[in-house]
Motif scaffolding. Structure first.
Motif, PDB file in Angstrom:
ATOM      1  N   ALA A   1       0.856  -1.215  -0.088  1.00 52.69           N
ATOM      2  CA  ALA A   1      -0.089   0.107   0.029  1.00 52.69           C
ATOM      3  C   ALA A   1       0.926   1.285  -0.009  1.00 52.69           C
ATOM      4  O   ALA A   1       0.368   2.236  -0.814  1.00 52.69           O
ATOM      5  CB  ALA A   1      -0.964   0.065   1.113  1.00 52.69           C
ATOM      6  N   GLY A   2       2.087   1.139   0.874  1.00 54.88           N
ATOM      7  CA  GLY A   2       2.956   2.450   0.819  1.00 54.88           C
ATOM      8  C   GLY A   2       3.607   2.786  -0.362  1.00 54.88           C
ATOM      9  O   GLY A   2       3.714   3.924  -0.850  1.00 54.88           O
ATOM     10  N   THR A   3       4.307   1.608  -0.921  1.00 52.95           N
ATOM     11  CA  THR A   3       4.748   1.970  -2.201  1.00 52.95           C
ATOM     12  C   THR A   3       3.854   2.272  -3.359  1.00 52.95           C
ATOM     13  O   THR A   3       4.199   3.174  -4.242  1.00 52.95           O
ATOM     14  CB  THR A   3       5.624   0.567  -2.565  1.00 52.95           C
ATOM     15  OG1 THR A   3       4.705  -0.523  -2.584  1.00 52.95           O
ATOM     16  CG2 THR A   3       6.717   0.398  -1.746  1.00 52.95           C
TER      17      THR A   3
ATOM     18  N   THR B   1      11.691  -5.022   1.975  1.00 56.25           N
ATOM     19  CA  THR B   1      11.733  -6.322   2.632  1.00 56.25           C
ATOM     20  C   THR B   1      11.013  -6.524   4.158  1.00 56.25           C
ATOM     21  O   THR B   1      10.953  -7.683   4.601  1.00 56.25           O
ATOM     22  CB  THR B   1      13.244  -6.551   3.059  1.00 56.25           C
ATOM     23  OG1 THR B   1      13.652  -5.399   3.886  1.00 56.25           O
ATOM     24  CG2 THR B   1      14.225  -6.517   1.916  1.00 56.25           C
ATOM     25  N   SER B   2      10.422  -5.707   4.513  1.00 56.23           N
ATOM     26  CA  SER B   2       9.533  -5.715   5.862  1.00 56.23           C
ATOM     27  C   SER B   2       8.192  -5.701   5.605  1.00 56.23           C
ATOM     28  O   SER B   2       7.654  -5.346   4.538  1.00 56.23           O
ATOM     29  CB  SER B   2       9.836  -4.489   6.680  1.00 56.23           C
ATOM     30  OG  SER B   2       9.208  -2.938   5.978  1.00 56.23           O
TER      31      SER B   2
ATOM     32  N   ARG C   1      10.720  -5.990  -4.045  1.00 55.48           N
ATOM     33  CA  ARG C   1      11.910  -5.721  -4.642  1.00 55.48           C
ATOM     34  C   ARG C   1      11.579  -4.746  -5.849  1.00 55.48           C
ATOM     35  O   ARG C   1      12.366  -3.625  -6.011  1.00 55.48           O
ATOM     36  CB  ARG C   1      12.818  -6.756  -5.100  1.00 55.48           C
ATOM     37  CG  ARG C   1      14.346  -6.309  -5.613  1.00 55.48           C
ATOM     38  CD  ARG C   1      15.213  -7.558  -6.128  1.00 55.48           C
ATOM     39  NE  ARG C   1      15.323  -8.524  -5.068  1.00 55.48           N
ATOM     40  CZ  ARG C   1      14.554  -9.759  -5.225  1.00 55.48           C
ATOM     41  NH1 ARG C   1      14.104  -9.941  -6.528  1.00 55.48           N
ATOM     42  NH2 ARG C   1      14.877 -10.754  -4.382  1.00 55.48           N
ATOM     43  N   LEU C   2      10.617  -4.953  -6.758  1.00 51.06           N
ATOM     44  CA  LEU C   2      10.272  -4.180  -7.951  1.00 51.06           C
ATOM     45  C   LEU C   2       9.622  -2.975  -7.506  1.00 51.06           C
ATOM     46  O   LEU C   2       9.940  -1.935  -7.952  1.00 51.06           O
ATOM     47  CB  LEU C   2       9.242  -5.208  -8.790  1.00 51.06           C
ATOM     48  CG  LEU C   2       8.511  -4.291  -9.768  1.00 51.06           C
ATOM     49  CD1 LEU C   2       9.591  -3.918 -10.938  1.00 51.06           C
ATOM     50  CD2 LEU C   2       7.709  -5.333 -10.573  1.00 51.06           C
ATOM     51  N   MET C   3       8.884  -2.977  -6.554  1.00 51.02           N
ATOM     52  CA  MET C   3       8.044  -1.767  -5.878  1.00 51.02           C
ATOM     53  C   MET C   3       9.094  -0.810  -5.445  1.00 51.02           C
ATOM     54  O   MET C   3       9.134   0.388  -5.688  1.00 51.02           O
ATOM     55  CB  MET C   3       7.124  -2.291  -5.060  1.00 51.02           C
ATOM     56  CG  MET C   3       5.871  -3.125  -5.357  1.00 51.02           C
ATOM     57  SD  MET C   3       5.007  -1.926  -6.948  1.00 51.02           S
ATOM     58  CE  MET C   3       4.582  -0.675  -6.163  1.00 51.02           C
ATOM     59  N   ARG C   4      10.002  -1.309  -4.741  1.00 45.99           N
ATOM     60  CA  ARG C   4      11.070  -0.538  -4.166  1.00 45.99           C
ATOM     61  C   ARG C   4      11.742   0.347  -5.314  1.00 45.99           C
ATOM     62  O   ARG C   4      12.183   1.792  -5.193  1.00 45.99           O
ATOM     63  CB  ARG C   4      12.081  -0.990  -3.234  1.00 45.99           C
ATOM     64  CG  ARG C   4      13.349  -0.183  -2.908  1.00 45.99           C
ATOM     65  CD  ARG C   4      14.166  -0.842  -1.928  1.00 45.99           C
ATOM     66  NE  ARG C   4      15.470   0.027  -1.552  1.00 45.99           N
ATOM     67  CZ  ARG C   4      15.375   0.637  -0.389  1.00 45.99           C
ATOM     68  NH1 ARG C   4      14.303   0.622   0.461  1.00 45.99           N
ATOM     69  NH2 ARG C   4      16.425   1.451  -0.212  1.00 45.99           N
TER      70      ARG C   4
END
Length: 545
Positions: free
Chosen positions: A23-25, A48-49, A129-132
Motif C-alpha cells: 500500500a505504501g509503495t 523487505t519488511s 523488490r520491484l516496488m522499491r
C-alpha cells in the motif's frame, strides 16, 4: 507531550507516506506520478519488511465466466455478514486490474496457466523488490528504518510527522502537505512471519490526530502454522488431516466441504482452538495429491523451507501445529475512511492497505490474501493520488505552517536510554498480549471475559500514559506498546457493542446473527474509548447488487 526536537533541518515534501509495504509503495508511486514531491518512511527496509515481503499471495481478479464471478461476490458478501459494498468491490477490482497490468509492463515475472493465461500470483520478495525500484525511479526519497512517532498538525490539518532512526536514535522532522498512513495492521508481536513491524502504530497516530476506527471487532484472526515456524498460510493447511498424539482425528476438522474456502478454514481453526490448550495437535498435508505438491512448494517456498530444515516431509510426516494471532493484519478493522479517496475524518490524512478498514470489500470476515492484496495496491493508489491533489490545493506553502506534535505518550530529548523504560515497555507488551492472544478470550468471546480484559487494558493504557519519558529508539518501542494497548481496547469495546455473532466476531453469549445490527461500528478515543454506530444497513443490503 511533543516528541524530541532535532537540530537537523526539517525535510519538506508535498506527500509523506508512512509505511513501505504494498500500500505504501503504490501510494508513493501514485503521488509522484501525480506530480508531488514524496518522502516514504518505513519502520523496516522498504521492500523487505511487512507481511507481504516474505510471503506469496494471489491478487483478486474477476473470473472470465461472469456467472462464477457474480456467485463469488455473493458468497463473500454472505460470509462477510452483509457488510461489504458492491461499488467498492467494483472500484477496487478495476484499479487492481490496472495495477496488475502495470506490473506486467514493469516486467514482473508472472507465470501462466495451462491455457496460456497470466496467473496473477505474487511472490513477496520479487514483488516488493520491484516496488522499491519503482518508488526510487519515481523520484521518491526513501527513509529506511525511520518509523513515525507522532504526527504534526495545525489548524489546516495534518502536516507532517516526527520520525526516529532505529539505527542512531536521532529524530527527524518531515513537513508535508498531506500524510498517507500505510503502516499495516496489528499482530501484537505474535511472531507471525513478517509481522514484527506491524504493531498498530498508524492507528495510534491517526487517533491522536482525531481520526476514527471502524470494524475493530473484526480483528481476531488467527493463522495456522507449524508450532516451530512462523509462516501462517491458511490455504495450504486446508490440505491437512488433524490428529491427536494417538492418531485420532480432531473433532470438527474433517469438514464435509471439498473446496478450499475461507469458511472451511475458519471451521478448522475453531476446532483446533478448542483443543490446543489441553492437547498437542498434529497435521499432515495428505489431502494434497502428488501432482499438486510441486505447485504448492513453488507457490510458497518459505512455508516448506522450515520443514526442509527440520527434515520433515509435510505431505507424509505429521508435525505439531499452533495458531498465531494475526489481528488486524488479516482482519478487517482499521482506520475509518470517509470516501473513495481513502481520506480520514482529519484534513490532510489518508489511510491505505491494512492500516485502513477493509469492511467495504470484505465485510466482517478476513480479506485473506487475494482480496487484501488487491485492496493494498488499489487503496494505496487512491490515497496517493488524493494526497497529492490535497497538497496541491493548499493555499499556504508547507514551509510556512506552524505545526505542533500530537503525541500522547511521554517522550524526551535525552540522548541516553534507560533500562527501566525498556523493562517497563516489555511489561506493557506482555500485559496486552495476555489479553488478546488466548483463544478462550479473543477467538471465543464472552461478555464477561471481554469486560475483564477491557478493564485490565484500560489500566495498561493509564500506566503507559503516566510512564517515564522514553528517548530515541526507546520511544519507538514505547509507542509500539501504546499502539497495541490502544488497538486492543478499540477491539474489545467494539466487540462488546456488537452483541451478536457476525463474520469472524463469534460471541458465545449471542451466537446468532442479528439483522438489526447490520451496520458498521466506529470507535475511537484514547483515555476514554467510545463506540457508536456508523450508519444503518444500506437498502437491499442482503444482496450486493
Amino acid at each position: 507531550m511533543a516528541a524530541a526536537q532535532t537540530t537537523r533541518p526539517a525535510l519538506y515534501a508535498d506527500v509523506l507516506v508512512l509505511g513501505g509495504g504494498p500500500a505504501g509503495t503504490w501510494a508513493a508511486v501514485s503521488a509522484a506520478e501525480a506530480g508531488a514531491r514524496v518522502i516514504l518512511a518505513d519502520k523496516g527496509y522498504c521492500g523487505t519488511s511487512g507481511a507481504t515481503a516474505p510471503s506469496g499471495t494471489n491478487v483478486w481478479a474477476a473470473n472470465r465466466d461472469v456467472r462464477i464471478h457474480e456467485a463469488s461476490i455473493r458468497d463473500r458478501h454472505v460470509l462477510g455478514g452483509f457488510l461489504s459494498e458492491r461499488s467498492w468491490l467494483d472500484r477496487m477490482l478495476e484499479r487492481a486490474t490496472l495495477n496488475r497490468h502495470k506490473l506486467e509492463a514493469w516486467k514482473y515475472p508472472f507465470t501462466f496457466d495451462q491455457h496460456g493465461d497470466v496467473r496473477y500470483s505474487l511472490q513477496g520478495p520479487e514483488y516488493m523488490r520491484l516496488m522499491r525500484s519503482r518508488v526510487k525511479r519515481a523520484g521518491v526519497k526513501i527513509l529506511d528504518h525511520f518509523p513515525a512517532v507522532e504526527l504534526l498538525a495545525d489548524e489546516h490539518g495534518v502536516g507532517g510527522a516526527v520520525l526516529v532512526s532505529l539505527e542512531s536514535g536521532e529524530s527527524r522532522t518531515v513537513h508535508a502537505g498531506a500524510v498517507v498512513i500505510a503502516t499495516g495492521g496489528c499482530a501484537f508481536l505474535s511472531k507471525a512471519l513478517g509481522c514484527n513491524v506491524l504493531t498498530g502504530d498508524g492507528y495510534l497516530l491517526a487517533a491522536e490526530a482525531g481520526a476514527e476506527m471502524s470494524g475493530m471487532e473484526f480483528s481476531n484472526t488467527y493463522g495456522i502454522c507449524a508450532a516451530s515456524a512462523s509462516v501462517t498460510k491458511n490455504a495450504f493447511f486446508q490440505y491437512g488431516t488433524y490428529t491427536y498424539a494417538d492418531g485420532t482425528v480432531v473433532e470438527g476438522t474433517d469438514t464435509d466441504e471439498q473446496q478450499i474456502t475461507p469458511a472451511r478454514i475458519f471451521k478448522i481453526q475453531s476446532a483446533i482452538a478448542k483443543k490446543l490448550n489441553d492437547h498437542t495437535i498434529y497435521c499432515r498435508f495428505d489431502h494434497a495429491g502428488e501432482a499438486l505438491q510441486p505447485q504448492l512448494r513453488k507457490s510458497q517456498p518459505n512455508l516448506f523451507l522450515a520443514f526442509d530444515r527440520l527434515g520433515i516431509n509435510p505431505f507424509k510426516d505429521r508435525f505439531p501445529v499452533t495458531l498465531r494471532l494475526e489481528g488486524t493484519v488479516r482482519g478487517t478493522g482499521g482506520i475509518h475512511i470517509v470516501d473513495e479517496t481513502c481520506a480520514t475524518t482529519v484534513p490532510g490524512l489518508y489511510a491505505a492497505g491494512d492500516a485502513a478498514t477493509r469492511e467495504f470489500i470484505a465485510g466482517a470476515f478476513s480479506g485473506g490474501g487475494s482480496h487484501n492484496a488487491a485492496w493494498a495496491m488499489s487503496s494505496g493508489s487512491f490515497a496517493g493520488e488524493a494526497a497529492a491533489a490535497y497538497s496541491k490545493r493548499l493555499s499556504a506553502s508547507v514551509l510556512g505552517r506552524s505545526l505542533k506534535g500530537l503525541s500522547t505518550t511521554p517522550q524526551t530529548s535525552a540522548a541516553s536510554s534507560s533500562p527501566l523504560v525498556s523493562a517497563k515497555t516489555q511489561e506493557f507488551v506482555r500485559a496486552v498480549q495476555d489479553e488478546v492472544m488466548p483463544y478462550d478470550r479473543n477467538f471465543f468471546r464472552t461478555e464477561y471475559k471481554l469486560c475483564e480484559s477491557l478493564i485490565r487494558l484500560n489500566g495498561v493504557w493509564a500506566n503507559l500514559r503516566e510512564g517515564a519519558s522514553a528517548a530515541g529508539v526507546q520511544t519507538v518501542r514505547y509507542r509500539e506498546a501504546a499502539a497495541m494497548a490502544a488497538t486492543a481496547r478499540w477491539m474489545y469495546a467494539s466487540a462488546l457493542a456488537r452483541p451478536e455473532s457476525r463474520g469472524m466476531h463469534q460471541y458465545e453469549d449471542y451466537p446468532e446473527l442479528d439483522p438489526a445490527q447490520q451496520r458498521r461500528l466506529l470507535s475511537g478515543g484514547l483515555d476514554d474509548v467510545w463506540v457508536k454506530p456508523h450508519q444503518p444497513a444500506p437498502a437491499h443490503s442482503h444482496s450486493p447488487f
